[in-house]
Design a protein around this motif. Structure first.
Motif, mmCIF file in Angstrom:
data_model
loop_
_atom_site.group_PDB
_atom_site.id
_atom_site.type_symbol
_atom_site.label_atom_id
_atom_site.label_comp_id
_atom_site.label_asym_id
_atom_site.label_seq_id
_atom_site.Cartn_x
_atom_site.Cartn_y
_atom_site.Cartn_z
ATOM 1 N N GLN A 179 6.582 6.270 -8.564
ATOM 2 C CA GLN A 179 5.750 7.465 -8.572
ATOM 3 C C GLN A 179 5.844 8.168 -9.922
ATOM 4 O O GLN A 179 4.853 8.707 -10.413
ATOM 5 C CB GLN A 179 6.163 8.417 -7.448
ATOM 6 C CG GLN A 179 5.796 7.928 -6.067
ATOM 7 C CD GLN A 179 6.384 8.801 -4.964
ATOM 8 O OE1 GLN A 179 7.441 9.416 -5.131
ATOM 9 N NE2 GLN A 179 5.711 8.834 -3.822
ATOM 10 N N THR A 222 9.847 8.928 -6.595
ATOM 11 C CA THR A 222 10.453 7.610 -6.762
ATOM 12 C C THR A 222 10.184 7.146 -8.194
ATOM 13 O O THR A 222 9.261 7.654 -8.852
ATOM 14 C CB THR A 222 9.840 6.582 -5.788
ATOM 15 O OG1 THR A 222 8.479 6.340 -6.160
ATOM 16 C CG2 THR A 222 9.929 7.039 -4.338
ATOM 17 N N GLU A 247 6.895 1.590 -2.706
ATOM 18 C CA GLU A 247 7.411 2.359 -3.832
ATOM 19 C C GLU A 247 6.622 3.650 -4.078
ATOM 20 O O GLU A 247 7.028 4.481 -4.874
ATOM 21 C CB GLU A 247 7.400 1.502 -5.101
ATOM 22 C CG GLU A 247 8.324 0.304 -5.020
ATOM 23 C CD GLU A 247 8.261 -0.575 -6.247
ATOM 24 O OE1 GLU A 247 7.802 -0.094 -7.312
ATOM 25 O OE2 GLU A 247 8.673 -1.753 -6.156
#
Length: 166
Positions: free
Chosen positions: A27, A24, A144
């Motif tokens: 990330q 993501t 997230e």
């Protein structure tokens, strides 16, 4: 990040890029910080070498700075830009094809060492704040960083899998 990063150590850059693209955006922010910080934090020589290494790869260096901005810590980005300016005075970034940076450069060039030493000291002082900012961000936005499957998603995954049902 360690469960993602550890298996990638020393692996092909194409594989690393593929894994990175599957993360993501948040990330990816964490991945880039982790990659730089965990290499550069150990000593002035490591700070110098790894910064020069990433500078020699403009796409990665730009990505590191961009991703750190996403955590809202302009201090660390400013420091990286100051370090970049110092290294440019010593003809960095060099391309990866002609990358000849050595940790011994600091022993052989006292002016380089004197120029980078206060920047590394500042790096050591501000990274605890950066780590704290990242921790706050993760706690505010856990969705997230982790994937939580609902019972329905788990059931659908099992139903759609190749495993024989019982």
């Amino acid at each position: 990040m360690s469960p993602i990063m550890e298996p990638l150590r020393g692996k092909d850059p194409i594989l690393k890029s593929q894994v990175y693209s599957e993360l993501t955006p948040s990330q990816q922010d964490l991945f880039m910080f982790y990659a730089y910080y965990n290499h550069a934090k150990h000593s002035l020589a490591e700070y110098y070498w790894w910064t020069a290494y990433y500078l020699a790869q403009p796409k990665i260096w730009t990505e590191i700075k961009l991703r750190l901005r996403n955590f809202g810590d302009e201090n660390i980005v400013g420091l990286l830009e100051e370090t970049e300016e110092v290294l440019q005075k010593w003809s960095h970034p060099r391309s990866m094809e002609s990358f000849d940076v050595s940790v011994n450069d600091l022993e052989n060039d006292s002016l380089l060492r004197e120029s980078l030493s206060p920047l590394y000291s500042h790096f050591q002082k501000i990274t605890p704040f950066t780590l704290n900012q990242i921790g706050i961000y993760i706690r505010k936005h856990p969705e997230e960083f982790i994937l939580v499957e609902t019972q329905q998603q788990i059931k659908e995954n099992v139903t759609n899998s190749d495993y024989p049902s019982s």
